[in-house]
Motif scaffolding. Structure first.
Motif, short mmCIF file in Angstrom:
data_model
loop_
_atom_site.label_atom_id
_atom_site.label_comp_id
_atom_site.label_asym_id
_atom_site.label_seq_id
_atom_site.Cartn_x
_atom_site.Cartn_y
_atom_site.Cartn_z
N ASP A 12 0.81 -1.22 0.00
CA ASP A 12 0.00 0.00 0.00
C ASP A 12 0.85 1.27 0.00
O ASP A 12 0.37 2.33 0.36
CB ASP A 12 -0.95 0.00 1.20
CG ASP A 12 -0.21 -0.02 2.52
OD1 ASP A 12 1.00 -0.32 2.52
OD2 ASP A 12 -0.84 0.25 3.55
N ALA A 13 2.12 1.17 -0.40
CA ALA A 13 3.00 2.34 -0.42
C ALA A 13 2.48 3.37 -1.43
O ALA A 13 2.15 3.04 -2.56
CB ALA A 13 4.41 1.92 -0.78
N SER A 14 2.45 4.62 -1.00
CA SER A 14 1.97 5.69 -1.88
C SER A 14 3.10 6.16 -2.80
O SER A 14 4.28 5.93 -2.54
CB SER A 14 1.46 6.86 -1.04
OG SER A 14 2.55 7.48 -0.37
N ASP A 15 2.71 6.83 -3.85
CA ASP A 15 3.70 7.40 -4.76
C ASP A 15 4.56 8.43 -4.05
O ASP A 15 5.76 8.54 -4.32
CB ASP A 15 3.01 8.04 -5.97
CG ASP A 15 2.39 7.02 -6.90
OD1 ASP A 15 2.78 5.83 -6.83
OD2 ASP A 15 1.51 7.40 -7.69
N ASP A 16 3.96 9.19 -3.13
CA ASP A 16 4.71 10.20 -2.38
C ASP A 16 5.80 9.54 -1.54
O ASP A 16 6.92 10.04 -1.46
CB ASP A 16 3.79 11.02 -1.47
CG ASP A 16 2.86 11.92 -2.26
OD1 ASP A 16 3.20 12.26 -3.42
OD2 ASP A 16 1.81 12.29 -1.72
N LEU A 18 7.26 6.56 -2.02
CA LEU A 18 8.29 5.99 -2.89
C LEU A 18 9.19 7.08 -3.47
O LEU A 18 10.42 6.93 -3.52
CB LEU A 18 7.64 5.19 -4.02
CG LEU A 18 6.83 3.98 -3.57
CD1 LEU A 18 6.16 3.32 -4.77
CD2 LEU A 18 7.69 3.00 -2.81
N ARG A 19 8.60 8.20 -3.87
CA ARG A 19 9.39 9.31 -4.42
C ARG A 19 10.32 9.87 -3.36
O ARG A 19 11.51 10.08 -3.61
CB ARG A 19 8.47 10.41 -4.96
CG ARG A 19 9.23 11.55 -5.62
CD ARG A 19 8.31 12.70 -6.01
NE ARG A 19 7.70 13.32 -4.87
CZ ARG A 19 8.31 14.20 -4.06
NH1 ARG A 19 9.56 14.52 -4.28
NH2 ARG A 19 7.68 14.73 -3.04
N HIS A 22 13.29 7.68 -2.51
CA HIS A 22 14.32 7.81 -3.54
C HIS A 22 15.07 9.13 -3.41
O HIS A 22 16.30 9.15 -3.45
CB HIS A 22 13.69 7.70 -4.93
CG HIS A 22 14.64 8.06 -6.01
ND1 HIS A 22 15.67 7.24 -6.39
CD2 HIS A 22 14.73 9.18 -6.78
CE1 HIS A 22 16.36 7.84 -7.35
NE2 HIS A 22 15.80 9.01 -7.60
N THR A 36 11.34 9.71 5.95
CA THR A 36 11.07 8.32 5.60
C THR A 36 12.09 7.44 6.29
O THR A 36 13.15 7.90 6.70
CB THR A 36 11.16 8.09 4.09
OG1 THR A 36 12.50 8.39 3.65
CG2 THR A 36 10.18 8.94 3.33
#
Length: 56
Positions: A12-16, A18-19, A22, A36
């Motif tokens: 359920d990781a959000s794009d926010d 993951l971004r 990174h 994070t």
């Protein structure tokens, strides 16, 4: 021979999340300043209890 267990990104990781994982890794943001958690692949406030060291 044993294999090393790698952390996995939650389903359920959000794009926010993951971004930002990174970006903080690429920019070498110090661990104390990150929002994070690269160890648990989650938001820092959601795994804060896992980082508390016992004082006894």
């Amino acid at each position: 021979m044993t294999t090393q267990t790698l952390a996995r990104v939650p389903a359920d990781a959000s794009d926010d999340l993951l971004r930002l994982l990174h970006v903080e890794a690429a920019w070498n943001v110090p661990l104390g300043e990150r929002s994070t958690c690269p160890e648990h692949l989650n938001w820092r406030d959601r795994c804060a209890q896992l980082h508390v060291k016992e004082t006894s």
